[in-house]
Design a protein around this motif. Structure first.
Motif, PDB file in Angstrom:
ATOM      1  N   GLU B  56       0.835  -1.217   0.000  1.00 58.40           N
ATOM      2  CA  GLU B  56       0.000   0.000   0.000  1.00 58.40           C
ATOM      3  C   GLU B  56       0.858   1.250   0.000  1.00 58.40           C
ATOM      4  OE1 GLU B  56      -4.185  -1.426   2.069  1.00 58.40           O
ATOM      5  OE2 GLU B  56      -2.582  -0.590   3.335  1.00 58.40           O
ATOM      6  N   SER B  57       1.923   1.175   0.764  1.00 60.25           N
ATOM      7  CA  SER B  57       2.807   2.334   0.833  1.00 60.25           C
ATOM      8  C   SER B  57       3.468   2.594  -0.527  1.00 60.25           C
ATOM      9  CB  SER B  57       3.844   2.092   1.939  1.00 60.25           C
ATOM     10  OG  SER B  57       5.013   2.783   1.679  1.00 60.25           O
ATOM     11  N   ARG B  58       3.913   1.513  -1.182  1.00 68.03           N
ATOM     12  CA  ARG B  58       4.530   1.649  -2.512  1.00 68.03           C
ATOM     13  C   ARG B  58       3.516   2.148  -3.540  1.00 68.03           C
ATOM     14  NH1 ARG B  58       9.825   1.275  -3.922  1.00 68.03           N
ATOM     15  NH2 ARG B  58       9.477  -0.182  -5.648  1.00 68.03           N
ATOM     16  N   LEU B  59       2.309   1.606  -3.470  1.00 66.67           N
ATOM     17  CA  LEU B  59       1.283   1.994  -4.443  1.00 66.67           C
ATOM     18  C   LEU B  59       0.871   3.455  -4.237  1.00 66.67           C
ATOM     19  CD1 LEU B  59      -0.391   0.984  -6.790  1.00 66.67           C
ATOM     20  CD2 LEU B  59      -2.090   0.115  -5.174  1.00 66.67           C
ATOM     21  N   GLY B  60       0.861   3.883  -2.976  1.00 65.89           N
ATOM     22  CA  GLY B  60       0.569   5.291  -2.697  1.00 65.89           C
ATOM     23  C   GLY B  60       1.623   6.186  -3.331  1.00 65.89           C
ATOM     24  N   GLU B  61       2.866   5.736  -3.231  1.00 67.11           N
ATOM     25  CA  GLU B  61       3.971   6.475  -3.828  1.00 67.11           C
ATOM     26  C   GLU B  61       3.805   6.557  -5.357  1.00 67.11           C
ATOM     27  OE1 GLU B  61       7.751   5.056  -2.034  1.00 67.11           O
ATOM     28  OE2 GLU B  61       8.568   5.433  -4.036  1.00 67.11           O
ATOM     29  N   MET B  62       3.484   5.402  -5.958  1.00 65.82           N
ATOM     30  CA  MET B  62       3.285   5.361  -7.413  1.00 65.82           C
ATOM     31  C   MET B  62       2.154   6.288  -7.828  1.00 65.82           C
ATOM     32  SD  MET B  62       3.283   1.290  -8.265  1.00 65.82           S
ATOM     33  CE  MET B  62       3.984   0.194  -7.057  1.00 65.82           C
ATOM     34  N   SER B  63       1.098   6.291  -7.024  1.00 62.46           N
ATOM     35  CA  SER B  63      -0.069   7.100  -7.362  1.00 62.46           C
ATOM     36  C   SER B  63       0.274   8.568  -7.327  1.00 62.46           C
ATOM     37  CB  SER B  63      -1.214   6.816  -6.386  1.00 62.46           C
ATOM     38  OG  SER B  63      -1.549   5.453  -6.439  1.00 62.46           O
ATOM     39  N   GLU B  64       1.023   8.961  -6.295  1.00 67.01           N
ATOM     40  CA  GLU B  64       1.349  10.378  -6.177  1.00 67.01           C
ATOM     41  C   GLU B  64       2.379  10.830  -7.200  1.00 67.01           C
ATOM     42  OE1 GLU B  64       2.085  11.414  -2.014  1.00 67.01           O
ATOM     43  OE2 GLU B  64       0.200  10.341  -1.653  1.00 67.01           O
ATOM     44  N   LYS B  65       3.272   9.916  -7.539  1.00 63.51           N
ATOM     45  CA  LYS B  65       4.357  10.263  -8.452  1.00 63.51           C
ATOM     46  C   LYS B  65       3.878  10.278  -9.903  1.00 63.51           C
ATOM     47  CE  LYS B  65       9.245   8.986  -8.783  1.00 63.51           C
ATOM     48  NZ  LYS B  65      10.216   7.987  -8.331  1.00 63.51           N
ATOM     49  N   LEU B  66       3.079   9.286 -10.283  1.00 62.04           N
ATOM     50  CA  LEU B  66       2.748   9.147 -11.701  1.00 62.04           C
ATOM     51  C   LEU B  66       1.267   8.947 -12.003  1.00 62.04           C
ATOM     52  CD1 LEU B  66       3.689   8.778 -14.678  1.00 62.04           C
ATOM     53  CD2 LEU B  66       3.961   6.351 -14.189  1.00 62.04           C
ATOM     54  N   LEU B  67       0.631   8.018 -11.288  1.00 62.87           N
ATOM     55  CA  LEU B  67      -0.715   7.613 -11.708  1.00 62.87           C
ATOM     56  C   LEU B  67      -1.729   8.744 -11.603  1.00 62.87           C
ATOM     57  CD1 LEU B  67      -0.857   4.023 -10.171  1.00 62.87           C
ATOM     58  CD2 LEU B  67      -0.015   4.763 -12.404  1.00 62.87           C
ATOM     59  N   ALA B  68      -1.614   9.577 -10.567  1.00 60.43           N
ATOM     60  CA  ALA B  68      -2.530  10.711 -10.415  1.00 60.43           C
ATOM     61  C   ALA B  68      -1.733  12.004 -10.406  1.00 60.43           C
ATOM     62  CB  ALA B  68      -3.313  10.572  -9.110  1.00 60.43           C
ATOM     63  N   ASN B  69      -2.373  13.073 -10.797  1.00 56.78           N
ATOM     64  CA  ASN B  69      -1.755  14.396 -10.663  1.00 56.78           C
ATOM     65  C   ASN B  69      -2.413  15.082  -9.475  1.00 56.78           C
ATOM     66  OD1 ASN B  69      -1.092  17.106 -10.745  1.00 56.78           O
ATOM     67  ND2 ASN B  69      -1.062  17.209 -12.981  1.00 56.78           N
ATOM     68  N   PRO B  70      -1.697  15.196  -8.352  1.00 60.50           N
ATOM     69  CA  PRO B  70      -2.301  15.685  -7.103  1.00 60.50           C
ATOM     70  C   PRO B  70      -2.890  17.104  -7.215  1.00 60.50           C
ATOM     71  CG  PRO B  70      -0.017  14.965  -6.758  1.00 60.50           C
ATOM     72  CD  PRO B  70      -0.267  14.913  -8.224  1.00 60.50           C
ATOM     73  N   ILE B  71      -2.523  17.833  -8.270  1.00 60.43           N
ATOM     74  CA  ILE B  71      -3.076  19.186  -8.422  1.00 60.43           C
ATOM     75  C   ILE B  71      -4.558  19.129  -8.797  1.00 60.43           C
ATOM     76  CG2 ILE B  71      -2.923  21.350  -9.756  1.00 60.43           C
ATOM     77  CD1 ILE B  71       0.075  20.777 -10.077  1.00 60.43           C
ATOM     78  N   ILE B  72      -4.914  18.134  -9.601  1.00 65.83           N
ATOM     79  CA  ILE B  72      -6.305  18.069 -10.068  1.00 65.83           C
ATOM     80  C   ILE B  72      -7.022  16.784  -9.670  1.00 65.83           C
ATOM     81  CG2 ILE B  72      -6.219  19.653 -12.061  1.00 65.83           C
ATOM     82  CD1 ILE B  72      -5.498  17.223 -13.806  1.00 65.83           C
ATOM     83  N   GLU B  73      -6.257  15.802  -9.181  1.00 62.72           N
ATOM     84  CA  GLU B  73      -6.881  14.494  -8.947  1.00 62.72           C
ATOM     85  C   GLU B  73      -6.657  13.967  -7.530  1.00 62.72           C
ATOM     86  OE1 GLU B  73      -6.454  12.618 -13.460  1.00 62.72           O
ATOM     87  OE2 GLU B  73      -4.719  12.606 -12.136  1.00 62.72           O
ATOM     88  N   ASP B  74      -7.638  13.167  -7.064  1.00 62.55           N
ATOM     89  CA  ASP B  74      -7.484  12.392  -5.838  1.00 62.55           C
ATOM     90  C   ASP B  74      -7.399  10.923  -6.229  1.00 62.55           C
ATOM     91  OD1 ASP B  74      -7.721  14.495  -3.962  1.00 62.55           O
ATOM     92  OD2 ASP B  74      -9.899  14.517  -4.245  1.00 62.55           O
ATOM     93  N   TYR B  75      -6.889  10.099  -5.336  1.00 60.48           N
ATOM     94  CA  TYR B  75      -6.886   8.671  -5.632  1.00 60.48           C
ATOM     95  C   TYR B  75      -7.233   7.897  -4.371  1.00 60.48           C
ATOM     96  CZ  TYR B  75      -2.463   8.384  -3.135  1.00 60.48           C
ATOM     97  OH  TYR B  75      -1.498   8.444  -2.163  1.00 60.48           O
ATOM     98  N   ARG B  76      -7.766   6.723  -4.576  1.00 63.91           N
ATOM     99  CA  ARG B  76      -7.860   5.776  -3.474  1.00 63.91           C
ATOM    100  C   ARG B  76      -7.509   4.408  -4.031  1.00 63.91           C
ATOM    101  NH1 ARG B  76     -12.737   3.119  -3.566  1.00 63.91           N
ATOM    102  NH2 ARG B  76     -14.171   4.006  -5.092  1.00 63.91           N
ATOM    103  N   MET B  77      -7.139   3.501  -3.146  1.00 65.34           N
ATOM    104  CA  MET B  77      -6.664   2.214  -3.660  1.00 65.34           C
ATOM    105  C   MET B  77      -7.128   1.072  -2.785  1.00 65.34           C
ATOM    106  SD  MET B  77      -2.747   2.834  -2.606  1.00 65.34           S
ATOM    107  CE  MET B  77      -2.344   3.290  -0.937  1.00 65.34           C
ATOM    108  N   GLU B  78      -7.123  -0.107  -3.380  1.00 63.94           N
ATOM    109  CA  GLU B  78      -7.424  -1.338  -2.664  1.00 63.94           C
ATOM    110  C   GLU B  78      -6.334  -2.333  -3.002  1.00 63.94           C
ATOM    111  OE1 GLU B  78     -11.135  -2.315  -4.419  1.00 63.94           O
ATOM    112  OE2 GLU B  78     -12.210  -0.684  -3.415  1.00 63.94           O
ATOM    113  N   VAL B  79      -5.790  -2.966  -1.965  1.00 68.79           N
ATOM    114  CA  VAL B  79      -4.783  -3.999  -2.207  1.00 68.79           C
ATOM    115  C   VAL B  79      -5.288  -5.303  -1.601  1.00 68.79           C
ATOM    116  CG1 VAL B  79      -2.409  -4.744  -1.775  1.00 68.79           C
ATOM    117  CG2 VAL B  79      -2.888  -2.318  -2.183  1.00 68.79           C
TER     118      VAL B  79
END
Lengths: 232, 81
Positions: B56-79
């Motif tokens: 989860e910690s790694r996926l959060g990192e991936m989401s913030e770095k690449l998968l989502a753009n924190p300026i315009i997007e939010d994300y949530r995840m399930e592992v």
């Protein structure tokens, strides 16, 4: 002055930028491959328009991690001049070199047409040869030019003169119908606080010769050259 | 092997031209009960490892770095391990 035009896979305005700098303005210009990790020897880097990495995920999202971008970031931090045009602007936003982010145009259409933009400040290296409030006719060609930025950041940008161009009517007025893509406050171009990094959605390289309908884009290149004391 | 899902949504307050168009299309088809609609992104990932917290910690990192753009997007995840 030595210019470098960064070539990403999917860039399609790299040759246009090269042509204007080389043939129209007589500058020293070379191509910088996206896989390289050094940009030494250049005074200004141009990130051209196109569809780098197919615009997959988000525009600029993948390109921003290409090997050359670490060097571009360092180059910008050291005060080097960086101009992002269209897709280049999107890449600079994703890289965090410029504030804000791009959304789909409100009309959901790819728009390719001449627009009018107003010069909001002449205190940047990119607009020093223009007049404040001057209206430039320069084409846009994009699907994601709907510039978004949060209110606090925008206020901060305005305080520091970072809003460089706004879409306007031919008479320079800001009207909702003159905003082609829904961008926040009709913003068409912004710079970083230091002013050495500029991003703009309109294509100055497509408006650098009268034969092509407008040479209004020349003022961007000429401002920089004058700012740097280069001869044209 | 773990399976993960990442949901990327536009932040509140960010206009969603695509969502608005889909909303209008639904209304024109007679679905008057639709009040609002926003389009997001959904990603499925297969991850190596079985330490859920670490993944989860790694996926959060991936989401913030690449998968989502924190300026315009939010994300949530399930592992799922």
């Amino acid at each position: 002055m030595r210019f470098g035009v960064v070539v990403f896979p999917g860039a399609n305005c790299d040759h246009d930028c090269h042509y204007v700098l080389d043939t129209v303005l007589g500058q020293d210009v070379g191509y910088v491959w996206h896989g390289t990790t050094s940009v030494s020897g250049y005074d200004c880097l141009v990130l051209p328009g196109g569809f780098a990495y197919g615009d997959y995920l988000r525009t600029g999202a993948i390109a921003r991690f290409s090997p050359v971008m670490k060097a571009v970031e360092k180059f910008a931090d050291d005060g080097g001049y960086v101009l992002g045009i269209c897709n280049g602007f999107q890449i600079l936003c994703e890289a965090g070199l410029l504030p804000g982010a791009m959304m789909r145009n409100t009309g959901l259409k790819f728009i390719c047409k001449f627009v009018d933009i107003r010069v909001e400040t002449t205190s940047t290296p990119w607009t020093s040869a223009a007049a404040k409030g001057e209206v430039l006719s320069i084409p846009i060609a994009h699907n994601e030019g709907n510039y978004q930025v949060d209110t606090m950041t925008l206020e901060d940008m305005k305080r520091h003169g970072q809003v460089v161009f706004r879409y306007c009517s031919p008479d320079g007025a800001l009207r909702s119908e003159s905003n082609p893509n829904g961008a926040t406050e009709a913003i068409a171009g912004v710079c970083n606080r230091e002013g050495n990094v500029l991003g703009m959605m309109p294509h100055p390289e497509r408006a650098s010769e009268a034969e092509l309908g407008s040479s209004d884009g020349l003022v961007v290149w000429r401002s920089l050259l004058a700012h740097c004391g280069a001869t044209v | 092997m773990a399976e993960a899902r990442v949901y990327i949504t536009l932040k509140e307050g960010i206009l969603d031209p695509q969502g608005k168009t889909v909303l209008r299309a639904l209304k024109s088809l007679g679905y008057d009960e639709v009040e609002d609609l926003r389009v997001g992104k959904y990603m499925e990932l297969k991850l190596k490892g079985d330490d859920k917290a670490a993944l989860e910690s790694r996926l959060g990192e991936m989401s913030e770095k690449l998968l989502a753009n924190p300026i315009i997007e939010d994300y949530r995840m399930e592992v799922e391990v």
